[in-house]
Design a protein around this motif. Structure first.
Motif, PDB file in Angstrom:
ATOM      1  N   ASN A  61       3.439   1.689   3.033  1.00  0.00           N
ATOM      2  CA  ASN A  61       4.330   2.834   2.875  1.00  0.00           C
ATOM      3  C   ASN A  61       3.610   4.164   3.017  1.00  0.00           C
ATOM      4  O   ASN A  61       4.256   5.205   3.198  1.00  0.00           O
ATOM      5  N   GLY A  62       2.291   4.174   2.905  1.00  0.00           N
ATOM      6  CA  GLY A  62       1.536   5.410   3.002  1.00  0.00           C
ATOM      7  C   GLY A  62       0.057   5.131   2.952  1.00  0.00           C
ATOM      8  O   GLY A  62      -0.388   3.986   3.019  1.00  0.00           O
ATOM      9  N   GLY A  63      -0.718   6.185   2.836  1.00  0.00           N
ATOM     10  CA  GLY A  63      -2.160   6.044   2.764  1.00  0.00           C
ATOM     11  C   GLY A  63      -2.819   6.117   4.125  1.00  0.00           C
ATOM     12  O   GLY A  63      -2.165   6.242   5.173  1.00  0.00           O
ATOM     13  N   THR A  64      -4.137   6.058   4.102  1.00  0.00           N
ATOM     14  CA  THR A  64      -4.946   6.048   5.321  1.00  0.00           C
ATOM     15  C   THR A  64      -5.746   4.759   5.333  1.00  0.00           C
ATOM     16  O   THR A  64      -6.543   4.508   4.434  1.00  0.00           O
ATOM     17  N   ILE A  65      -5.541   3.950   6.355  1.00  0.00           N
ATOM     18  CA  ILE A  65      -6.110   2.604   6.397  1.00  0.00           C
ATOM     19  C   ILE A  65      -6.854   2.425   7.708  1.00  0.00           C
ATOM     20  O   ILE A  65      -6.312   2.686   8.784  1.00  0.00           O
ATOM     21  N   ASP A  66      -8.088   1.952   7.620  1.00  0.00           N
ATOM     22  CA  ASP A  66      -8.934   1.724   8.795  1.00  0.00           C
ATOM     23  C   ASP A  66      -9.520   0.323   8.672  1.00  0.00           C
ATOM     24  O   ASP A  66     -10.267   0.038   7.750  1.00  0.00           O
ATOM     25  N   VAL A  67      -9.167  -0.568   9.586  1.00  0.00           N
ATOM     26  CA  VAL A  67      -9.538  -1.977   9.493  1.00  0.00           C
ATOM     27  C   VAL A  67     -10.332  -2.407  10.715  1.00  0.00           C
ATOM     28  O   VAL A  67      -9.917  -2.168  11.850  1.00  0.00           O
ATOM     29  N   THR A  68     -11.462  -3.058  10.480  1.00  0.00           N
ATOM     30  CA  THR A  68     -12.210  -3.736  11.531  1.00  0.00           C
ATOM     31  C   THR A  68     -12.259  -5.218  11.170  1.00  0.00           C
ATOM     32  O   THR A  68     -12.646  -5.579  10.063  1.00  0.00           O
ATOM     33  N   ALA A  69     -11.858  -6.074  12.104  1.00  0.00           N
ATOM     34  CA  ALA A  69     -11.759  -7.502  11.824  1.00  0.00           C
ATOM     35  C   ALA A  69     -12.245  -8.315  13.008  1.00  0.00           C
ATOM     36  O   ALA A  69     -11.977  -7.970  14.162  1.00  0.00           O
ATOM     37  N   SER A  70     -12.940  -9.414  12.726  1.00  0.00           N
ATOM     38  CA  SER A  70     -13.377 -10.319  13.780  1.00  0.00           C
ATOM     39  C   SER A  70     -12.275 -11.295  14.158  1.00  0.00           C
ATOM     40  O   SER A  70     -12.363 -11.960  15.190  1.00  0.00           O
ATOM     41  N   ASP A  71     -11.230 -11.394  13.326  1.00  0.00           N
ATOM     42  CA  ASP A  71     -10.036 -12.166  13.676  1.00  0.00           C
ATOM     43  C   ASP A  71      -8.862 -11.198  13.633  1.00  0.00           C
ATOM     44  O   ASP A  71      -8.937 -10.137  14.234  1.00  0.00           O
ATOM     45  N   ASP A  72      -7.774 -11.522  12.926  1.00  0.00           N
ATOM     46  CA  ASP A  72      -6.611 -10.652  12.898  1.00  0.00           C
ATOM     47  C   ASP A  72      -6.867  -9.421  12.032  1.00  0.00           C
ATOM     48  O   ASP A  72      -7.466  -9.511  10.966  1.00  0.00           O
ATOM     49  N   GLY A  73      -6.342  -8.288  12.476  1.00  0.00           N
ATOM     50  CA  GLY A  73      -6.475  -7.074  11.687  1.00  0.00           C
ATOM     51  C   GLY A  73      -5.600  -7.113  10.457  1.00  0.00           C
ATOM     52  O   GLY A  73      -6.079  -7.055   9.325  1.00  0.00           O
ATOM     53  N   LEU A  74      -4.299  -7.216  10.645  1.00  0.00           N
ATOM     54  CA  LEU A  74      -3.335  -7.397   9.568  1.00  0.00           C
ATOM     55  C   LEU A  74      -2.600  -8.698   9.835  1.00  0.00           C
ATOM     56  O   LEU A  74      -2.158  -8.945  10.968  1.00  0.00           O
ATOM     57  N   ASN A  75      -2.427  -9.527   8.796  1.00  0.00           N
ATOM     58  CA  ASN A  75      -1.845 -10.845   8.987  1.00  0.00           C
ATOM     59  C   ASN A  75      -0.851 -11.140   7.880  1.00  0.00           C
ATOM     60  O   ASN A  75      -1.203 -11.157   6.703  1.00  0.00           O
ATOM     61  N   ALA A  76       0.419 -11.351   8.252  1.00  0.00           N
ATOM     62  CA  ALA A  76       1.437 -11.796   7.310  1.00  0.00           C
ATOM     63  C   ALA A  76       1.579 -13.294   7.477  1.00  0.00           C
ATOM     64  O   ALA A  76       2.137 -13.770   8.477  1.00  0.00           O
ATOM     65  N   ALA A  77       1.057 -14.054   6.528  1.00  0.00           N
ATOM     66  CA  ALA A  77       1.032 -15.506   6.641  1.00  0.00           C
ATOM     67  C   ALA A  77       0.891 -16.113   5.264  1.00  0.00           C
ATOM     68  O   ALA A  77       0.451 -15.459   4.330  1.00  0.00           O
ATOM     69  N   GLY A  78       1.263 -17.376   5.153  1.00  0.00           N
ATOM     70  CA  GLY A  78       1.038 -18.111   3.925  1.00  0.00           C
ATOM     71  C   GLY A  78       2.283 -18.558   3.214  1.00  0.00           C
ATOM     72  O   GLY A  78       2.201 -19.242   2.197  1.00  0.00           O
ATOM     73  N   SER A  79       3.480 -18.202   3.714  1.00  0.00           N
ATOM     74  CA  SER A  79       4.694 -18.634   3.024  1.00  0.00           C
ATOM     75  C   SER A  79       4.913 -20.118   3.211  1.00  0.00           C
ATOM     76  O   SER A  79       4.306 -20.764   4.059  1.00  0.00           O
ATOM     77  N   SER A  80       5.807 -20.669   2.402  1.00  0.00           N
ATOM     78  CA  SER A  80       6.126 -22.089   2.520  1.00  0.00           C
ATOM     79  C   SER A  80       6.945 -22.382   3.761  1.00  0.00           C
ATOM     80  O   SER A  80       7.170 -23.532   4.110  1.00  0.00           O
ATOM     81  N   VAL A  81       7.406 -21.324   4.446  1.00  0.00           N
ATOM     82  CA  VAL A  81       8.166 -21.482   5.685  1.00  0.00           C
ATOM     83  C   VAL A  81       7.430 -20.742   6.784  1.00  0.00           C
ATOM     84  O   VAL A  81       7.965 -19.870   7.447  1.00  0.00           O
ATOM     85  N   ASP A  82       6.151 -21.048   6.944  1.00  0.00           N
ATOM     86  CA  ASP A  82       5.360 -20.398   7.975  1.00  0.00           C
ATOM     87  C   ASP A  82       5.856 -20.759   9.358  1.00  0.00           C
ATOM     88  O   ASP A  82       6.301 -21.868   9.607  1.00  0.00           O
TER      89      ASP A  82
ATOM     90  N   ILE B 249       0.861  -1.183   0.000  1.00  0.00           N
ATOM     91  CA  ILE B 249       0.000   0.000   0.000  1.00  0.00           C
ATOM     92  C   ILE B 249       0.895   1.230   0.000  1.00  0.00           C
ATOM     93  O   ILE B 249       1.656   1.462   0.949  1.00  0.00           O
ATOM     94  N   GLU B 250       0.804   1.991  -1.080  1.00  0.00           N
ATOM     95  CA  GLU B 250       1.617   3.195  -1.236  1.00  0.00           C
ATOM     96  C   GLU B 250       0.860   4.452  -0.850  1.00  0.00           C
ATOM     97  O   GLU B 250       1.430   5.382  -0.281  1.00  0.00           O
TER      98      GLU B 250
END
Length: 659
Positions: free
Chosen positions: A417-438, A395-396
């Protein structure tokens, strides 16, 4: 959280990268310009072209100022609009008029019963009513045939009412103050070929003008081109038993108003070659209600201007449920074979401008590889992820509001890197996941979550910011309202957690408290501090100045904060509703309350507490009392920056329950 599904060939990804570069260069501009943009070594120089709809030869590019400067040769050949794609006043041309109520043979026109066949290049003006008949275009390979629909009505009960069988290009023009209708009943055939749309073209097809075209596709698709489908004007009302618009090579929309109600997919492009299979929206208004995906591209989706509104899969009523700690959220959808995403791309999904609004049963914006947001405004409600990329999500700039989601933003590598972001989540808000080496059970994976700038507001019932690998905050303004239960944390990662800059305020539970590692470059303070939903949390320095403040949308037992102004040896005080609640003296990079940390998110891992999963996870979709969460006040992120004036902070968006 879903497994990685990287499947595109290198040549397809290369095309996606070039398309993305063009959008960032401003392909939606409506004015001609002489500026140039940088490009890779595989680029070519294209001179500035006319943007007039009527000037120049038919073959002159007319892309609204996009095709200038230095750009990739693939784009030059494939993301262009000709003058003939735009509306031209036909009253000054030699035309052949066809009264469909009583069609007669003429130059370039053959009539056999209720079948009207156009055999030569030219402009044909169609009016009247053709009942249970067909208009066929069967001309030479190099011919352009223009159909001007003047209040024409064409219906057919045996095949496609309009069939472009052979020609180079068909242009459908809709004059001002006219309304035409095309209606089919069954899917017809031409030998072994199925004519799968009410308007079916085996060639390039363009639609332009300011009039109205109603397409009632009772058998299958609304409008299909086996090559490129371009729309530069007109009002299109499409109701289809399957898909709305299909351009097998590409769908390009530059203007007009398109309303689609589809039992299948709203808009799709199906070819997987490197220079095909994409959907481009650079203007106009597109409204889609689809039972399956709203927009689906075999390669890329690119939006640089215009207004796009999508409701897909019955909207987010088919919300995910289940416990993400044991394999992630499960869908309640009865037919798991249907894809019900808002906008889906195989290779790349780029938003560079315009406004995009999505309400979807599955992911609202989804890419099987990469996604980039560099401008525009995005508002989504999702039954699963708000924005999901199997590989990278960057996100730029722009504005992103995730009003409802299971997880707000998800990718292997997630960078803001920038922008205005507003997140509502019933689980994780932001999630870095899914690599082959989780990561799993405390083992760091290859995933990364990095915040370098922008304004980020997260209200999550699972982990607020979660990474199976590293979690790094280098800048920006970050407010996170984390979980109320002890099964998740406001911040969570399996690798290094570093705060090196920016303004950070987190409120949440204490049971899985995660604090930054000591090699962080900016000081952080964590304090045990109890408050309720709706309480104002304010952090002040020894001089009485407010460093950061916000209104907490949920109950909390811990407050963690970091700003560039926190210095060693100074004491900082947390106030809740104006009452001093906790204080701590900075003794190093991390001071105050520390916790056991947590195991991070990821498929099958101890990842984020999903709704209904126990250990304090919050039910999805809002407050425990059933009321809608309040909206963020216009023009304010809800956070007072360092050295603020200490005024009354606005209510943060999200849930206001005390669950």
């Amino acid at each position: 959280m879903k497994p990685n599904r990287l499947s595109m060939k290198k040549h397809t990804l290369r095309f996606a990268v070039i398309l993305s570069a063009l959008i960032l260069a401003g392909c939606a501009s409506t004015q001609s310009t002489t500026s140039s943009t940088s490009a890779s070594s595989a680029s070519s120089t294209v001179s500035t072209v006319s943007t007039s709809e009527e000037s120049g030869a038919d073959e002159t590019d007319s892309t609204g100022g996009a095709m200038n400067g230095t750009i990739g040769s693939v784009i030059e050949a494939n993301l262009s609009f000709k003058n003939k794609d735009f509306y031209i006043d036909y009253s000054t041309e030699d035309t052949v008029k066809i009264d469909l109520s009583a069609p007669k043979e003429a130059d370039g026109v053959k009539v056999s019963g209720s079948m009207v066949t156009i055999t030569e290049a030219g402009t044909y003006v169609l009016s009247g009513t053709l009942t249970d008949g067909q208009v066929i275009i069967d001309a030479c390979d190099e011919d352009d045939v223009r159909l001007v629909l003047e209040n024409a009505s064409i219906t057919c009960t045996t095949t496609a009412p309009v069939y472009a069988k052979n020609t180079d290009k068909v242009i459908i023009s809709l004059p001002e103050n006219t309304e035409s209708t095309v209606t089919d009943t069954v899917t017809g055939t031409d030998g072994n070929d199925a004519l799968t749309a009410a308007i079916f073209a085996k060639c390039d097809l363009s639609v332009n003008g300011t009039g109205t075209l109603n397409v009632n596709a009772n058998a299958n698709d609304g409008i299909t081109s086996e090559d490129k489908l371009k729309i530069t004007g007109g009002v299109l009302n499409i109701t289809s038993a399957d898909d709305g618009l299909v351009g097998k090579d590409a769908v390009l929309i530059k203007g007009g108003t398109v309303h689609i109600t589809a039992s299948g997919i709203g808009i799709k492009s199906t070819k997987s070659e490197a220079d095909k299979g994409y959907v481009y929206i650079g203007g106009g208004t597109v409204d889609i209600t689809a039972e399956q995906d709203g927009i689906q591209a075999e390669t890329s989706v690119l939006i640089s201007a215009g207004e796009v509104n999508v409701t897909a899969g019955g909207a987010n009523g088919e919300q995910k449920t289940g416990n993400a700690m044991f394999g992630g959220a499960q869908s309640t959808t009865t037919d798991e074979t249907l894809s019900t995403k808002g906008i889906k791309a195989e290779a790349a999904l780029d938003i560079a401008g315009g406004t995009v609004t999505v309400d979807s049963a599955d992911d609202s914006l989804h890419s099987n590889d990469s996604m980039t947001v560099s401008g525009g405004g995005i508002t989504v409600k999702s039954g699963d992820d708000g924005l999901h990329a199997d590989n990278t999500l960057t996100i730029e700039d722009g504005t992103i509001v995730v009003e409802e989601s299971c997880e707000g933003l998800e990718a292997i590598d997630l960078t803001i890197n920038g922008g205005t972001i507003d997140v509502t989540a019933s689980d994780d808000g932001l999630n870095a996941a899914g690599s082959s080496v989780d990561g799993g059970f405390g083992t760091a994976g290859a995933d990364t979550l990095t915040v370098n700038g922008g304004t980020l507001t997260v209200n999550a019932s699972g982990d607020g910011l979660d990474s199976n690998g590293a979690l790094t905050i280098n800048g920006g303004t970050v407010y996170v309202s984390g979980p109320t239960g002890d099964g998740n944390g406001t911040f969570d990662c399996d690798g290094v957690f570093a705060i090196n800059g920016g303004v950070v305020l987190g409120t949440g539970s204490s049971g899985m408290l995660k604090t930054p590692t000591t090699d962080s470059k900016q000081n952080t303070i964590s304090v045990s501090c109890t408050g309720s939903a709706g309480d104002t949390v304010e952090v002040k320095g020894a001089d009485g100045n407010t460093l950061v403040s916000a209104v907490a949308p949920k109950n909390f037992t811990n407050v963690m904060f970091s700003t560039p102004d926190i210095t060693e040896g100074e004491t900082y005080t947390v106030y809740v509703n104006g009452t001093e609640t906790a204080s701590e003296t900075c003794s190093g990079v991390v001071s105050g309350a520390t916790g056991m940390g947590s195991f991070g998110g990821g498929p099958g891992n101890m990842g984020g507490q999903a709704p209904n999963g126990g250990m304090g996870g919050q039910m999805p979709n809002g407050n425990s009392d059933g009321t809608a969460p309040p909206e963020m006040p216009s023009g304010d992120s809800g956070i007072t920056p360092p050295n603020g004036n200490g005024g009354t902070p606005p209510q943060m968006p999200g849930n206001t329950s005390d669950t």
